[in-house]
Design an enzyme around this catalytic site. Structure first.
Site, PDB file in Angstrom:
ATOM      1  N   ASP A  81       0.745  -1.237  -0.126  1.00 56.24           N
ATOM      2  CA  ASP A  81      -0.089   0.179  -0.102  1.00 56.24           C
ATOM      3  C   ASP A  81       0.835   1.306   0.006  1.00 56.24           C
ATOM      4  OD1 ASP A  81      -2.061   1.780   0.013  1.00 56.24           O
ATOM      5  OD2 ASP A  81      -2.647   1.322   2.298  1.00 56.24           O
ATOM      6  N   ASP A 276      -1.744   5.466  -5.852  1.00 58.83           N
ATOM      7  CA  ASP A 276      -2.310   4.693  -4.789  1.00 58.83           C
ATOM      8  C   ASP A 276      -2.611   3.024  -4.953  1.00 58.83           C
ATOM      9  OD1 ASP A 276      -3.051   3.959  -2.238  1.00 58.83           O
ATOM     10  OD2 ASP A 276      -5.237   3.981  -2.395  1.00 58.83           O
TER      11      ASP A 276
END
Length: 422
Positions: A81, A276
């Site tokens: 992440d 992201d």
């Protein structure tokens, strides 16, 4: 951020929005409860570490990598992440609330990070946070889908095979998450691999020990899988499109962009864009999203596609005369998208998004739009470049040079040199 699976739900790490905070002090000392490994010395070297990535955008809906932590090392599957910093594992200390993962709960070391450690301070929004228990660093990360992780920071060994042939086992700070509340988009993983810009990020810690450059990147294959890397030894910088990283935000961003469709400006500018890897899909703010949908509908007028309401895979899907088998069957009906960044350099940088990087073929054989309305899921005016848009590209976040780069690449095999996948 964290991934969503086949629905318009984004799990937004609250650290991104500045609401990560210290938990209340634990009601008991952890030192007597933790047992673990001794540290091993590591000589500073320069190289890269490469990890295979598993999973896909659809149908699985998330990616994961295996990390080996502890002495002896044990495997854990974690969500890579770039939208958050902290790496944490579901932890047997004991665990108050943990969801079932693919491996047994992490058994932490007895090496606690103390409250006044700079790594602990970096997790808290306030510089004057109070240390009610000085011998440990409590953390709490909250997620916008109402999920959360509560725990303490410990140090443990991460086993790495470097591209120069060396095997190392540096001691890094990770979260021992002993109280998790699953969010709406909960996935069966052991934890999260934080790849953000902060001090607690794994790559930042490896860099501080002289092991790799402070560079992280990923290459996600449109066929599923791919690879993640730390360091700058697996790509040829001269082949990469580079743009300056915005210093105004705590996450990976190039600042503001203009939306382009089929090589023509749409009139939608000043879109604040974040890269992201924790989001499966791409998100635009409500105004830009509705405009794009309107433009796509206009482009599809007269073509053999019609919107269908009987496919709930994603909010907007189209049915053909017969079920589609692959993206190749539908890409001819759609024009490429791009985000054009005016970055202060001499030329604008364009992040190209071909149809295969914003569409999926659902299990019903329909074409579905992998761009969602971010305002509806609490992203406000943020616009997210998610995994679907980054497929078949190597995307590189260079925290030393403060640039983000991308280049078309073969993500189906692990790199063995700087040029063999580009």
């Amino acid at each position: 951020m964290r991934r969503e699976k086949g629905v318009a739900v984004l799990v937004l790490v609250a650290m991104l929005l500045g609401i990560s905070h210290s938990s209340s002090a634990s009601d008991r000392s952890w030192k007597s409860m933790l047992s673990g490994a001794t540290s091993s010395a590591v000589n500073p070297i320069g190289s890269s570490a490469v990890f295979p990535i598993h999973g896909d955008v659809y149908p699985k809906g998330f990616y994961y990598v295996q990390v080996n932590i502890g002495q002896p090392p044990r495997p854990y599957f974690v969500d890579p992440d770039t939208g958050s910093d902290l790496t944490w594992l579901q932890c047997d200390a004991p665990c108050r609330r943990c969801s079932k993962g693919p491996h047994p709960l992490y058994h932490p070391s007895n090496d606690l990070v103390v409250c006044k450690d700079p790594l602990c301070a970096s997790l808290h929004s306030s510089a004057d946070y109070k240390c009610e228990n000085p011998e440990q660093c409590d953390y709490e990360v909250e997620y916008a889908d109402e999920g959360s992780s509560l725990g303490v920071l410990v140090r443990d060994n991460l086993s790495l095979n470097l591209t120069n042939g060396m095997r190392v086992s540096p001691r890094l700070a990770i979260g021992c998450g002993y109280d998790q509340i699953p969010g709406r988009s909960n996935h069966p993983l052991d934890g999260v691999l934080g790849l953000g810009k902060g001090k607690t990020s794994i790559v930042s810690q490896l860099h501080s020990q002289g092991l790799v450059r402070n560079v992280v990147g990923h290459c996600l294959s449109g066929r599923g899988g791919g690879f993640l890397f730390f360091g700058d030894e697996v790509y040829d910088s001269s082949r990469v499109v580079w743009a300056p990283m915005s210093r105004d935000y705590s996450h990976y961003s190039l600042g503001f962009a203009e939306l382009i469709l089929g090589g023509k400006a749409t009139g939608y500018k000043n879109l604040l864009v974040i890269f992201d890897s924790g989001s499966s899909y791409t998100y635009l703010n409500s105004q830009a999203y509705l405009a794009l949908v309107s433009l796509l509908r206009k482009e599809l007028n007269g073509k053999p596609l019609r919107e269908t309401l009987d496919d709930q895979t994603l909010p907007l899907c189209w049915k053909g005369k017969k079920p589609f088998k692959s993206i190749r069957d539908i890409k001819k009906y759609f024009k490429p998208l791009a985000l054009s960044f005016s970055n202060g350099w001499r030329a604008k940088s364009q992040f190209e998004i071909p149809p295969e990087s914003y569409l999926i073929v659902s299990s019903k054989g329909n074409a579905c739009l992998g761009i969602l309305n971010g305002t509806e899921v609490g992203l406000q005016d943020y616009n997210i470049i998610g995994d679907i848009a980054m497929q078949d590209k190597m995307v590189i976040y260079d925290n030393e040079k403060q640039v983000i780069g991308w280049v078309a690449a073969n993500c189906d095999r692990l790199p063995t040199s700087k040029t063999d996948i580009m």
